[in-house]
Design an enzyme around this catalytic site. Sequence first.
Site, PDB file in Angstrom:
ATOM      1  N   ARG A  40       0.842  -1.193   0.000  1.00 36.50           N
ATOM      2  CA  ARG A  40       0.000   0.000   0.000  1.00 36.50           C
ATOM      3  C   ARG A  40       0.878   1.245   0.000  1.00 36.50           C
ATOM      4  O   ARG A  40       1.635   1.486   0.931  1.00 36.50           O
ATOM      5  CB  ARG A  40      -0.935   0.012   1.217  1.00 36.50           C
ATOM      6  CG  ARG A  40      -1.892   1.200   1.193  1.00 36.50           C
ATOM      7  CD  ARG A  40      -3.013   1.033   2.190  1.00 36.50           C
ATOM      8  NE  ARG A  40      -2.559   1.076   3.560  1.00 36.50           N
ATOM      9  CZ  ARG A  40      -3.331   0.781   4.601  1.00 36.50           C
ATOM     10  NH1 ARG A  40      -4.572   0.382   4.414  1.00 36.50           N
ATOM     11  NH2 ARG A  40      -2.856   0.849   5.828  1.00 36.50           N
ATOM     12  N   SER A 109     -12.842  -4.284  -0.397  1.00 32.50           N
ATOM     13  CA  SER A 109     -13.268  -3.839   0.923  1.00 32.50           C
ATOM     14  C   SER A 109     -14.783  -3.823   0.979  1.00 32.50           C
ATOM     15  O   SER A 109     -15.442  -3.400   0.026  1.00 32.50           O
ATOM     16  CB  SER A 109     -12.740  -2.426   1.204  1.00 32.50           C
ATOM     17  OG  SER A 109     -11.329  -2.416   1.221  1.00 32.50           O
ATOM     18  N   LYS A 138      -2.586   6.516   7.707  1.00 31.83           N
ATOM     19  CA  LYS A 138      -3.170   7.742   7.175  1.00 31.83           C
ATOM     20  C   LYS A 138      -4.483   7.504   6.442  1.00 31.83           C
ATOM     21  O   LYS A 138      -5.155   8.443   6.032  1.00 31.83           O
ATOM     22  CB  LYS A 138      -2.177   8.408   6.217  1.00 31.83           C
ATOM     23  CG  LYS A 138      -0.920   8.923   6.908  1.00 31.83           C
ATOM     24  CD  LYS A 138      -0.006   9.596   5.908  1.00 31.83           C
ATOM     25  CE  LYS A 138       1.255  10.115   6.593  1.00 31.83           C
ATOM     26  NZ  LYS A 138       2.178  10.755   5.627  1.00 31.83           N
TER      27      LYS A 138
END
Length: 215
Positions: A40, A109, A138
């Site tokens: 990621r 997701s 983040k």
Amino acid sequence: MNAIDCSLYLVTNSDPFPEERFLKIIEEALQNGVTLLQLREKELTGRAYYERALAVKKLAHQYHVPLIIDDRVDIALAADADGVHLGQSDLPVSAARRLMGPNKIIGASAKTVEQALEAERQGADYLGTGAIFPTRTKVITQQTSTDTLRAICEAVRIPVAAIGGLNRKNVHVLDGIPVSGFCVVSAIMYSETPGAAAKELAAISNEIQAMGRKL
């Protein structure tokens, strides 16, 4: 449908680390029980993301662990990664499947049963559901209850991995829920001993899955 082992799913976070340390953390985790690895990178340029994907893929394949690219179908294809993970604001699973073909892994997701069923219908191989707890990353997250997680697990036939702020102290909140595993970021990436952290979490994952299967 591709067979996916989500038992211990590591999602990387490279922000605080020099390249050598970043890769060392990943290698130690791969040596000690990580079964799925997601790269990621939210802030790298396309070229830098591609180059890092190649370096991480080399490590992942050395330990026979699939490499999943977060969000970016183009990077996954360019680096010939094993798959991609898509959020609700990314390409639809069906579009990614058309681009990537039947043999690449596509994760999605899902925060609701409806999202989970739609992702499965479109051809997702596994789901990531959370955030179970607030995270240190983040990425902006919305908390997901364990009741919703359980409902998603019971509604779909594909593996479901819990994600979001999970670590060795709180992960037993998943006890008795039929998850296929869980994702971690900080619990390994920020550990002073990432290999030992991965080994402990892999053992916990096996315990949780055994409990879930007994229900």
